[in-house]
Motif scaffolding. Structure first.
Motif, PDB file in Angstrom:
ATOM      1  N   UNK A 299      -4.401  46.072  22.121  1.00 39.16           N
ATOM      2  CA  UNK A 299      -4.786  44.703  22.471  1.00 39.16           C
ATOM      3  C   UNK A 299      -3.536  43.853  22.706  1.00 39.16           C
ATOM      4  N   UNK A 300      -2.554  43.995  21.830  1.00 40.06           N
ATOM      5  CA  UNK A 300      -1.292  43.273  22.025  1.00 40.06           C
ATOM      6  C   UNK A 300      -0.654  43.693  23.351  1.00 40.06           C
ATOM      7  N   UNK A 301      -0.725  45.009  23.627  1.00 37.74           N
ATOM      8  CA  UNK A 301      -0.189  45.500  24.895  1.00 37.74           C
ATOM      9  C   UNK A 301      -0.864  44.864  26.092  1.00 37.74           C
ATOM     10  N   UNK A 302      -2.168  44.610  25.987  1.00 33.83           N
ATOM     11  CA  UNK A 302      -2.871  43.937  27.071  1.00 33.83           C
ATOM     12  C   UNK A 302      -2.332  42.530  27.300  1.00 33.83           C
ATOM     13  N   UNK A 427      -5.808  43.297  31.686  1.00 32.33           N
ATOM     14  CA  UNK A 427      -7.232  43.045  31.489  1.00 32.33           C
ATOM     15  C   UNK A 427      -7.967  44.304  31.064  1.00 32.33           C
ATOM     16  N   UNK A 428      -7.622  45.434  31.636  1.00 32.09           N
ATOM     17  CA  UNK A 428      -8.242  46.702  31.251  1.00 32.09           C
ATOM     18  C   UNK A 428      -7.945  47.026  29.787  1.00 32.09           C
ATOM     19  N   UNK A 429      -6.688  46.825  29.385  1.00 26.83           N
ATOM     20  CA  UNK A 429      -6.323  47.103  27.993  1.00 26.83           C
ATOM     21  C   UNK A 429      -7.066  46.165  27.039  1.00 26.83           C
ATOM     22  N   UNK A 430      -7.158  44.894  27.394  1.00 22.24           N
ATOM     23  CA  UNK A 430      -7.908  43.956  26.547  1.00 22.24           C
ATOM     24  C   UNK A 430      -9.367  44.377  26.431  1.00 22.24           C
ATOM     25  N   UNK A 431      -9.932  44.779  27.555  1.00 23.71           N
ATOM     26  CA  UNK A 431     -11.342  45.189  27.533  1.00 23.71           C
ATOM     27  C   UNK A 431     -11.532  46.427  26.684  1.00 23.71           C
ATOM     28  N   UNK A 432     -10.603  47.368  26.812  1.00 25.93           N
ATOM     29  CA  UNK A 432     -10.750  48.630  26.065  1.00 25.93           C
ATOM     30  C   UNK A 432     -10.561  48.413  24.573  1.00 25.93           C
ATOM     31  N   UNK A 433      -9.707  47.470  24.200  1.00 21.36           N
ATOM     32  CA  UNK A 433      -9.416  47.246  22.779  1.00 21.36           C
ATOM     33  C   UNK A 433     -10.346  46.225  22.145  1.00 21.36           C
ATOM     34  N   UNK A 434     -11.282  45.704  22.920  1.00 22.13           N
ATOM     35  CA  UNK A 434     -12.144  44.652  22.370  1.00 22.13           C
ATOM     36  C   UNK A 434     -13.112  45.203  21.336  1.00 22.13           C
ATOM     37  N   UNK A 435     -13.475  44.358  20.396  1.00 27.70           N
ATOM     38  CA  UNK A 435     -14.449  44.706  19.363  1.00 27.70           C
ATOM     39  C   UNK A 435     -15.639  43.766  19.510  1.00 27.70           C
ATOM     40  N   UNK A 436     -16.619  43.967  18.655  1.00 36.90           N
ATOM     41  CA  UNK A 436     -17.795  43.097  18.705  1.00 36.90           C
ATOM     42  C   UNK A 436     -17.409  41.642  18.512  1.00 36.90           C
ATOM     43  N   UNK A 439     -15.258  40.363  21.718  1.00 33.02           N
ATOM     44  CA  UNK A 439     -15.995  40.265  22.977  1.00 33.02           C
ATOM     45  C   UNK A 439     -16.643  38.897  23.177  1.00 33.02           C
ATOM     46  N   UNK A 440     -16.847  38.206  22.092  1.00 29.04           N
ATOM     47  CA  UNK A 440     -17.548  36.920  22.173  1.00 29.04           C
ATOM     48  C   UNK A 440     -16.639  35.722  21.977  1.00 29.04           C
ATOM     49  N   UNK A 441     -15.323  35.973  21.813  1.00 26.55           N
ATOM     50  CA  UNK A 441     -14.456  34.824  21.538  1.00 26.55           C
ATOM     51  C   UNK A 441     -13.858  34.195  22.808  1.00 26.55           C
TER      52      UNK A 441
END
Length: 1011
Positions: A299-302, A427-436, A439-441
């Motif tokens: 996520x940090x990498x994203x 954006x891909x990295x953020x999406x892949x590292x997202x959690x429940x 995803x809503x923040x």
């Protein structure tokens, strides 16, 4: 226990060692670029190949080390061995390079059909010269980092970040040390040996750190996190690949962009490279203390990738302002050595402002992705795999940028495309590292909107205005060409340079590369030529006059195309090959239309996009005429076309009796550097003659296998050349010969006096020192000033007598011809007392009127003897060197305008010396000038003393009394001051006398059988 205690100093010692390793590595990269630039023919190609192979080799080495590391018990010791081998390879690189390139030019290229085969061989052999060392360099990061992590067994992220920081910082230092210290001091071979010594020190230190073996970890077991349904290994490897590619798109793009603002010098390139690597280093430093605390490194990498893309886009918007900054500093800085040092600081500062933010983020990516893979259970292999993927991406980025992105999209869109790649990856990295929770923040949506908005803003706000980019602000200090009175007719970002064609309101059209004007043609209706046209036409005409039977010609550098057009005006030529390395140059010159049309339309004209040395060697070309018109030698990579090695190469491609013409400018350079070029040419050519096409351009006409012989003027009358030579006022032999400065016999002593150095590929003083002379605004004053001097050097030393003034066309672009006609008008004023019409030297006219009063009609006053003598010297210096012998004798030897015979003794003595000089009575000039100086008369000013001293020395040379020249200088000349030019001319005469007294040493040349 001992190992645990030793761990306190193990880490800082290892970091320092790895910094030294980075310094050596970037010394190699910088020097390899210089070596391969000589081989590939252009610095841009060399830099792209070195970057690609450097990164590719390191990728291969990292991959191999990651595969083998678990089999080794002591990685630090393996690291020490690798550093030792790298050092040995560096020490042997120079002789290996000479052998490999010699084989290519002498055997491989001539045996090939040309085209793709030669290119493939050249690029492959160039790559193989540095690939083994690059592979070894690639093993160093995995070996050092895994070795440290085994021994310390904690803070893996901090170790990775720390090593990345120190190695990158050392690399930035290495880039600067190589160019600003090592190259000037010890040249290319010495710099490689210095790097080898650094590697030896690193190897010894690492060996001492590796006294005890390490604890080898167990092989990592595959985990669901890595290889299961939701595995991230492939994603991280792809991410490392993409960030490696985009990073090097940025680096090359920024270098090309900033070259338009700061100039394409070797100093500017290394400062930009250091700024980029410095940004990488501090990115690694920032992340090293934080990385171990990240719960979600992907996520940090994203976020980091998005930051990298945004920073790159911001740099594009800021880039437009860089031209304003440079314009301001060019006006504020003094044109001095200190000013140039400050200019380099400005270059580095602006480079950091534009490059460092994105490079800072790029410096975080490799440690982050490696740490993420380690945390996922990838084991030691994670380091090498991520490193390999990153460097493979760098290869793709380098090659794609140079050969596709910039030529097809241009600089702006190439950079925007790379930034878009970073934003999408983030954006891909953020999406892949997202959690429940995440995803809503709104974080992902905010990043998406910010990325799209930033890209749109950059596309609109980053103007990349050709009006500024084509302006050459680093030379003029003026931001845009419109402010200089020009408008852009053509602009293109080519593979090696950005080419622009510009037109002034007065009809002057110029073509430039990276803002540096290379040629100009006046297309105004009045038909008056530009000064550049004289140079380009003379470069074509002179070899036609010296070679009575020319059939083939080769031209190095297309420029405007006018030299090729001129050569094709001679029907005797059956083929003209023009070799140009940048395709955009040929396209841009089409704007000149009818002025250069034969270069494009004549069936005898053949234009080749290639490096000249490669083309000549591949085609085994041998020409009756070769003309070299490269750009200025301060441009990175161009100095190799003025070197000893180049002049050794050229004669092998001349037919027996072949003529070689070399252009070199006398502006933005100094006498010593020009002389070093002349020394380089002398080493391979038996005879040469030098012409000044106009006051600031010099043409050397040379022959390798014998004397040049006489001119054959028949070509001037041919219909294809007649209009051209008349346009630039060289339609007769008299008009051409007034441009002649001298020959090898008369001028080599001048070059000896000016410089003891010879320009060489491997000791590149020309490319290192010419950027400073350009900035300071120097000129080769002693050389350019020789025909405009106040004594008849050309006649006395070179035997070049002038025809009467009415046989010489008054060329407004060449000061010498104007001075000839002004001398005739000055003589008329002296005789009649009337000031004639036409341009006049006001100071000389005033001196002539003083003489008429003080000398001609006995109205002088002994108190004014000094003023009278100064007037005599001044007028003599403005007439005798610029008049034919009969006219000079008539004016001074038996002058009708002197009616008085009772001048004071000092005035009479000077008049007698001048009269003897006018009739070329050298013994009288030598005797009387020496005697007058020996009297130490207070009536003699500094200027008159300097003139009389040089007159006595010149007379001794012309009279064959060579031993007396030094005696005069040491005797009566010891306390006589002079200025820079006259002191250089005194040194010239001393060197010439020494050579004559020693029996005229044979010319510095190779065996005449060079063919």
């Amino acid at each position: 226990m001992a190992e645990h205690q030793g761990s306190r100093w193990l880490k800082p010692a290892a970091l320092f060692v790895f910094a030294l390793s980075g310094t050596a590595g970037l010394i190699y990269q910088s020097i390899w670029s210089q070596y391969l630039g000589l081989y590939l023919g252009h610095a841009a190609y060399a830099q792209s190949l070195v970057l690609a192979i450097f990164m590719g080799g390191m990728a291969l080495g990292a991959w191999w080390a990651s595969r083998r590391s678990l089999q080794w018990r002591n990685l630090l010791r393996a690291y020490a061995v690798v550093e030792l081998v790298i050092g040995i390879a560096a020490a042997l690189f120079h002789p290996i390079y000479l052998a490999a390139t010699g084989f290519a030019y002498d055997s491989a290229f001539p045996a090939m059909p040309g085209g793709w085969a030669v290119q493939a061989f050249k690029w492959t052999s160039g790559a193989l010269l540095i690939l083994p060392q690059a592979v070894l360099l690639g093993t160093t990061f995995p070996l050092m980092s895994n070795g440290l992590m085994r021994r310390l067994r904690k803070e893996d992220g901090a170790i990775l970040g720390g090593l990345y920081f120190t190695n990158s910082l050392g690399a930035a230092i290495g880039a600067l040390v190589a160019t600003f210290i090592l190259l000037p001091a010890v040249g290319l071979p010495g710099a490689m040996r210095f790097g080898a010594v650094l590697n030896l020190v690193v190897a010894i230190a690492a060996w001492l750190l590796a006294r005890s073996p390490e604890e080898v970890p167990a092989a990592a077991a595959p985990t669901a996190a890595l290889h299961g349904r939701g595995g991230i290994t492939r994603l991280l490897l792809v991410a490392a690949f993409i960030t490696g590619a985009t990073s090097f798109v940025y680096e090359i793009g920024w270098v090309r962009m900033l070259s338009l603002a700061f100039g394409s010098t070797v100093h500017a390139f290394e400062l930009m490279l250091a700024a980029f690597i410095g940004g990488l280093a501090f990115g690694g430093l920032w992340i090293r203390k934080r990385i171990d605390g990240y719960a979600q490194p992907i996520r940090i990498g994203g976020f980091v990738q998005i930051g990298m893309g945004l920073a790159a886009l911001a740099s594009l918007v800021l880039y437009d302002r860089s031209f304003d900054w440079v314009a301001w500093f060019m006006k504020a800085l003094s044109r001095s050595d200190g000013g140039y040092a400050l200019y380099n600081i400005v270059t580095a500062t602006v480079s950091m402002v534009l490059m460092a933010p994105a490079a800072f983020f790029a410096g975080m990516t490799l440690p982050l992705f490696t740490f993420a893979l380690l945390r996922g259970g990838g084991g030691e292999a994670s380091v090498g795999r991520i490193y390999a993927a990153n460097t493979v991406g760098a290869i793709v980025g380098v090659l794609a940028t140079v050969h596709f992105l910039i030529p097809i999209l241009g600089l702006k869109l190439a950079m925007c495309a790379s930034a878009a790649g970073d934003l999408v990856l983030g954006l891909v990295l953020l999406r892949r590292a997202s959690t429940a929770t995440t995803r809503t923040d709104g974080t992902y949506l905010g990043a998406l909107v910010a990325s799209g908005l930033a890209l749109a803003v950059a596309l609109v706000a980053a103007r990349f205005d050709p009006d500024a980019m084509a302006g050459g602000v680093y030379r003029s200090g003026i931001r845009t060409i419109s402010e200089q009175g020009f408008k852009v007719l053509f602009y293109r970002d080519g593979k090696t340079a950005s080419v622009a064609t510009r037109a002034s309101r007065g009809g002057l059209v110029t073509i430039s590369t990276n803002g540096k004007v290379d040629a100009g043609i006046s297309m105004a209706p009045d038909g008056k030529p530009s000064a550049d046209e004289i140079t380009m036409v003379m470069a074509g005409v002179l070899p036609l006059l010296y070679n009575p039977h020319p059939r083939t010609a080769g031209v190095i550098g297309f420029g405007s195309g006018l030299t090729t057009h001129t050569l094709l005006g001679d029907p005797r030529l059956e083929r003209v090959d023009t070799i140009e390395i940048e395709p955009a140059m040929v396209e841009g010159a089409k704007v000149f239309g009818k002025f250069v049309e034969r270069a494009y339309t004549d069936p005898r004209s053949h234009i080749h996009i290639e490096d000249a040395k490669t083309y000549f060697a591949t085609n085994r070309s041998r020409y009756d005429i070769v003309v070299a018109e490269p750009s200025n030698p301060w441009v990175s990579g161009v100095a190799s076309l003025f070197s000893k090695e180049f002049y050794e190469f050229v004669p092998r491609h001349l037919q027996p009796g072949g003529i070689f013409v070399q252009w070199i400018q006398l502006y933005e350079i100094n006498d010593e550097l020009v002389a070093s070029v002349a020394h380089a040419l002398s080493s391979s050519f038996h005879d040469y003659r030098i012409y000044l096409s106009y006051d600031a351009d010099m043409l050397i006409v040379a022959r390798a296998d014998g004397p040049l012989g006489d001119l054959h003027p028949e070509a001037l009358a041919d219909a294809g050349l007649k209009g051209l030579v008349e346009r630039v006022d060289i339609a007769s032999v008299d008009d051409i010969e007034v441009h002649r400065l001298g020959d090898r016999r008369s001028l080599e002593p001048l070059f000896d006096a000016l410089s003891g150095r010879t320009t060489s590929d491997f000791h590149p003083t020309l490319s290192l020192e010419a950027p400073k002379t350009r900035f300071v605004g120097l000129a080769a004053y002693a050389i350019a000033g020789l025909p405009k001097a106040d004594l008849p050097y050309r006649a006395a030393i070179a035997g070049l007598s002038l025809p009467p003034a009415d046989r010489i066309t008054d060329n407004p672009s060449y000061a010498f011809t104007g001075t000839v006609h002004r001398a005739a008008r000055l003589a008329s004023t002296l005789r009649t007392g009337h000031i004639g019409q036409g341009n006049a030297d006001a100071e000389a006219i005033a001196s002539a009127l003083v003489l008429r009063d003080a000398v001609g009609s006995c109205d002088g006053d002994e108190k004014l003897d000094g003023r009278t003598i100064d007037a005599i010297v001044h007028v003599a210096g403005r007439t005798i060197p610029y008049m034919d012998t009969a006219a000079a004798r008539e004016l001074w030897n038996t002058p009708e305008w002197i009616h008085c015979t009772s001048q004071t003794k000092p005035v009479r003595a000077v008049l007698d010396i001048v009269a003897a000089l006018a009739r070329a009575d050298w013994p009288v000039v030598q005797r009387d000038a020496t005697a007058l100086l020996g009297e130490k008369g207070e009536y003699l000013s500094v200027t008159s003393k300097d003139w009389l001293l040089r007159a006595a020395m010149l007379a001794a040379i012309a009279g064959g009394d060579y031993a007396a020249v030094a005696a005069i200088d040491e005797g009566v000349g010891r306390d006589v001051a002079g200025n820079g030019v006259t002191l250089a001319h005194r040194g010239y005469m001393l060197a010439l006398a020494d050579r004559k007294a020693a029996g005229e040493a044979p010319p510095r040349t190779q065996d005449a059988s060079v063919h």
